[in-house]
Motif scaffolding. Sequence first.
Motif, PDB file in Angstrom:
ATOM      1  N   GLY A 184     102.481 -84.241 -54.877  1.00  0.00           N
ATOM      2  CA  GLY A 184     102.300 -85.612 -54.411  1.00  0.00           C
ATOM      3  C   GLY A 184     103.559 -86.273 -53.892  1.00  0.00           C
ATOM      4  O   GLY A 184     103.531 -87.472 -53.570  1.00  0.00           O
ATOM      5  N   ASP A 185     104.692 -85.538 -53.783  1.00  0.00           N
ATOM      6  CA  ASP A 185     105.919 -86.118 -53.249  1.00  0.00           C
ATOM      7  C   ASP A 185     105.831 -86.186 -51.728  1.00  0.00           C
ATOM      8  O   ASP A 185     105.121 -85.400 -51.088  1.00  0.00           O
ATOM      9  N   HIS A 186     106.592 -87.132 -51.170  1.00  0.00           N
ATOM     10  CA  HIS A 186     106.620 -87.305 -49.731  1.00  0.00           C
ATOM     11  C   HIS A 186     108.048 -87.123 -49.227  1.00  0.00           C
ATOM     12  O   HIS A 186     109.020 -87.249 -49.981  1.00  0.00           O
ATOM     13  N   TYR A 187     108.129 -86.798 -47.949  1.00  0.00           N
ATOM     14  CA  TYR A 187     109.445 -86.600 -47.344  1.00  0.00           C
ATOM     15  C   TYR A 187     110.205 -87.925 -47.292  1.00  0.00           C
ATOM     16  O   TYR A 187     109.631 -88.994 -47.020  1.00  0.00           O
ATOM     17  N   HIS A 188     111.524 -87.839 -47.553  1.00  0.00           N
ATOM     18  CA  HIS A 188     112.425 -88.985 -47.497  1.00  0.00           C
ATOM     19  C   HIS A 188     113.519 -88.673 -46.491  1.00  0.00           C
ATOM     20  O   HIS A 188     113.741 -87.515 -46.120  1.00  0.00           O
ATOM     21  N   TRP A 189     114.212 -89.742 -46.029  1.00  0.00           N
ATOM     22  CA  TRP A 189     115.266 -89.495 -45.038  1.00  0.00           C
ATOM     23  C   TRP A 189     116.401 -88.653 -45.610  1.00  0.00           C
ATOM     24  O   TRP A 189     117.177 -88.068 -44.876  1.00  0.00           O
ATOM     25  N   LYS A 190     116.484 -88.558 -46.967  1.00  0.00           N
ATOM     26  CA  LYS A 190     117.506 -87.713 -47.573  1.00  0.00           C
ATOM     27  C   LYS A 190     117.189 -86.221 -47.406  1.00  0.00           C
ATOM     28  O   LYS A 190     118.075 -85.377 -47.562  1.00  0.00           O
ATOM     29  N   ASP A 191     115.922 -85.879 -47.106  1.00  0.00           N
ATOM     30  CA  ASP A 191     115.518 -84.480 -46.953  1.00  0.00           C
ATOM     31  C   ASP A 191     115.740 -83.959 -45.540  1.00  0.00           C
ATOM     32  O   ASP A 191     115.523 -82.770 -45.282  1.00  0.00           O
ATOM     33  N   LEU A 192     116.161 -84.829 -44.621  1.00  0.00           N
ATOM     34  CA  LEU A 192     116.306 -84.443 -43.225  1.00  0.00           C
ATOM     35  C   LEU A 192     117.770 -84.234 -42.896  1.00  0.00           C
ATOM     36  O   LEU A 192     118.635 -85.009 -43.338  1.00  0.00           O
ATOM     37  N   ASN A 193     118.036 -83.180 -42.107  1.00  0.00           N
ATOM     38  CA  ASN A 193     119.400 -82.864 -41.686  1.00  0.00           C
ATOM     39  C   ASN A 193     119.314 -81.936 -40.482  1.00  0.00           C
ATOM     40  O   ASN A 193     118.250 -81.379 -40.157  1.00  0.00           O
ATOM     41  N   ARG A 194     120.409 -81.773 -39.814  1.00  0.00           N
ATOM     42  CA  ARG A 194     120.459 -80.864 -38.676  1.00  0.00           C
ATOM     43  C   ARG A 194     120.574 -79.408 -39.151  1.00  0.00           C
ATOM     44  O   ARG A 194     121.219 -79.135 -40.173  1.00  0.00           O
ATOM     45  N   GLY A 195     119.967 -78.497 -38.382  1.00  0.00           N
ATOM     46  CA  GLY A 195     120.062 -77.069 -38.708  1.00  0.00           C
ATOM     47  C   GLY A 195     119.209 -76.637 -39.879  1.00  0.00           C
ATOM     48  O   GLY A 195     119.554 -75.672 -40.563  1.00  0.00           O
ATOM     49  N   ILE A 196     118.086 -77.332 -40.166  1.00  0.00           N
ATOM     50  CA  ILE A 196     117.194 -76.950 -41.261  1.00  0.00           C
ATOM     51  C   ILE A 196     115.784 -76.801 -40.712  1.00  0.00           C
ATOM     52  O   ILE A 196     115.460 -77.268 -39.602  1.00  0.00           O
ATOM     53  N   ASN A 197     114.930 -76.155 -41.485  1.00  0.00           N
ATOM     54  CA  ASN A 197     113.518 -76.007 -41.153  1.00  0.00           C
ATOM     55  C   ASN A 197     112.730 -77.089 -41.876  1.00  0.00           C
ATOM     56  O   ASN A 197     112.926 -77.336 -43.073  1.00  0.00           O
ATOM     57  N   PHE A 198     111.830 -77.716 -41.164  1.00  0.00           N
ATOM     58  CA  PHE A 198     111.031 -78.835 -41.669  1.00  0.00           C
ATOM     59  C   PHE A 198     109.567 -78.439 -41.531  1.00  0.00           C
ATOM     60  O   PHE A 198     109.045 -78.297 -40.418  1.00  0.00           O
ATOM     61  N   THR A 199     108.884 -78.223 -42.656  1.00  0.00           N
ATOM     62  CA  THR A 199     107.516 -77.713 -42.670  1.00  0.00           C
ATOM     63  C   THR A 199     106.574 -78.816 -43.105  1.00  0.00           C
ATOM     64  O   THR A 199     106.777 -79.440 -44.161  1.00  0.00           O
ATOM     65  N   VAL A 200     105.526 -79.020 -42.320  1.00  0.00           N
ATOM     66  CA  VAL A 200     104.520 -80.025 -42.643  1.00  0.00           C
ATOM     67  C   VAL A 200     103.201 -79.572 -42.040  1.00  0.00           C
ATOM     68  O   VAL A 200     103.134 -79.142 -40.883  1.00  0.00           O
ATOM     69  N   TYR A 201     102.159 -79.627 -42.838  1.00  0.00           N
ATOM     70  CA  TYR A 201     100.815 -79.251 -42.406  1.00  0.00           C
ATOM     71  C   TYR A 201     100.789 -77.848 -41.796  1.00  0.00           C
ATOM     72  O   TYR A 201     100.116 -77.583 -40.791  1.00  0.00           O
ATOM     73  N   GLY A 202     101.540 -76.892 -42.370  1.00  0.00           N
ATOM     74  CA  GLY A 202     101.527 -75.514 -41.910  1.00  0.00           C
ATOM     75  C   GLY A 202     102.374 -75.243 -40.692  1.00  0.00           C
ATOM     76  O   GLY A 202     102.464 -74.088 -40.257  1.00  0.00           O
ATOM     77  N   LYS A 203     102.981 -76.252 -40.102  1.00  0.00           N
ATOM     78  CA  LYS A 203     103.846 -76.069 -38.950  1.00  0.00           C
ATOM     79  C   LYS A 203     105.298 -76.181 -39.410  1.00  0.00           C
ATOM     80  O   LYS A 203     105.648 -77.078 -40.179  1.00  0.00           O
TER      81      LYS A 203
END
Length: 642
Positions: A160-179
């Motif tokens: 039930g956790d949601h993405y926060h701006w602290k989880d975002l950075n350059r050069g990383i993979n960001f997965t949501v809804y299977g993409k």
Amino acid sequence: MVSKPVHGLPLLPGYSFSDCTKTNFHRSQTLGYRNGFAYSRLPTAAIGGDRLHLNQLSQADLDELANKRPTLTYEEAKQAPPSDFIPAHVAFDKKVLKFDAYFQEEVPLSTDERYRIRKVAIYYYLEDDSMSVMEPIVENSGIPQGKFIKRQRLPKNDRGDHYHWKDLNRGINFTVYGKTFRIVDCDPFTKEFLESQGIELNPPEKMALDPYTELRKKPLRMYVTPSDFDQFKQFLTFDKKVLRFYSIWDDTDSMFGDSRTYIIHYYLADDTVEVREVHERNDGRDPFPVLVRRQRLPKVLVDDSKDFPRCVLEVTDQDVLEWFTAKDFAVGQPVTLLGRTFFIYDCDKFTREFCRDKFGLPEFPVIDVSKKPPPVIKQELPPYNGFGFVEDSAQNCFALIPKTPKKDILKLLMDDQIVLRYMAVLESPIPEDRGRYFIFSYYLATEMITIFEPPVRNSGFFGGKYLGKTKIAKPGSCVDNPTFYGPGDFYIGALIEVFGHRFIIQDADEYVLKFLESHAKDYPASTIQSLKSHFSKQQPMTQESDGEHIEDSKETQDMEMLTKKIKERLKDSSFLQEGPMCEAFQILDKEKTGYLDKEKFFDVCKNFNLPVDDCLINQLIRMCTSGEGRIGYYNFVKAFSQ
């Protein structure tokens, strides 16, 4: 030396100087005693009494103390005025973080591309922590673009956790809804905001390029001038002219592989190649005569066309650098056709003449590729382990289920029921073993020996079977190929070693001498001579006219000793007394000579159940036998009297 910053200069490397006049380098005491107990405390000063910045109040603590109002002792404490509250929708209104990203999409049903790169922009709204993914619209792309994920709070995990701006950075993979999106860069506002919040940004990456888009940017293929080669002339010149090569494909290195023969046809009219399999009668293979249908075979492909789906589409001239020609086939050389290597070992007469006239090649030799029989491996038996017979143990090496060794049936039929008996004395340093005598029975059909010890009363030994029927190897013989005792080894005075026990042959049956004399060519003459000498020393007994016993000094003593042994041995036997036995002999001796023929004598012994096969009784019969072959029964009857 302890570095001390100079007033007005920043505390950075290169801006600190050491105090050369300082001589005190004492360390602050961290141990103390209170009420008799030792305790530790934090240092109050640095080395040399300098100011310790670690234990000083921070600027926030100093500001809090400065704004704190003193309270009266007898009044109620007053609360500090709360700081101004600014809601998030006001503080972060119209403040959005933007990230540049892309994701890879598989394209399964296309011959031009296997995947495509789709660029997106990820927006993060600080006022409510919602996010949206937008794909820029490309004209005539044929793909529905625009809003990829509408604005919402994106789930991070199953808890039930949601993405926060602290989880975002350059050069990383960001997965949501299977993409899975790859974030490569961000705008200046986003960079400034994240760095102000203490987040260290990764270095930016380059946006991935779409291979199909890059292919479209290349210039179109230029027109190629057709060759001036006249294919029609080639067809008219070489029509119905085919080069035939005999080859073999060796696949013995793989599992269940073998060598198979093929015929390679090269058609000179259109430079096509055909491979046909040579089938043999009852080879167990399916009747498919053609392995490779008639076609032009590529020899060297273009580097870009290595992954070309040749199983679906045909290879064109633009995908091939070089095709197979007639000069690529020669006897004695391997050739690889469609990944399978064939070895050419022969060709027909027309092919030899064509290669000699066209290419100037010498006469091709015929290479022998026939299967050679494998070398014969000599079977070596392991060393004998000492259990059972050598022949029985060797059968375990010939088959998984051992079989009974083959026997000489002719010898079993010819020598059946032929038994050679000997009397031997045990040679032993133990005094109790002296005087023990044994009966050796040699079975000529199986070459086995049994040893029987006659029971003697009050001797301390039970007697009976001493050794079962078995073969006895000579001492010092080879373990894997032993030499066994035979009739030629049993002579008077011979030393026979049986599994560590030594026996001396002292006597034998007269049948042994007769058998050896009848087969004199098969046995040593010394053995036969020793038996003859032994039997010649025993003088026949005679009887006086008045019917009394003959008194010979030496033979009388031997007769008395033998009679004593027989009496002692047959003390408990249920034989008749001297009277009835003697009367039976006298009835048959009508002339009253004291001698009987052997047949009549043995008939009487059989009626009285006398063991004439016993070694002692047999020796007594020989001592009572006269030179004419008749047996005196008076001395014989004395041995059975009590």
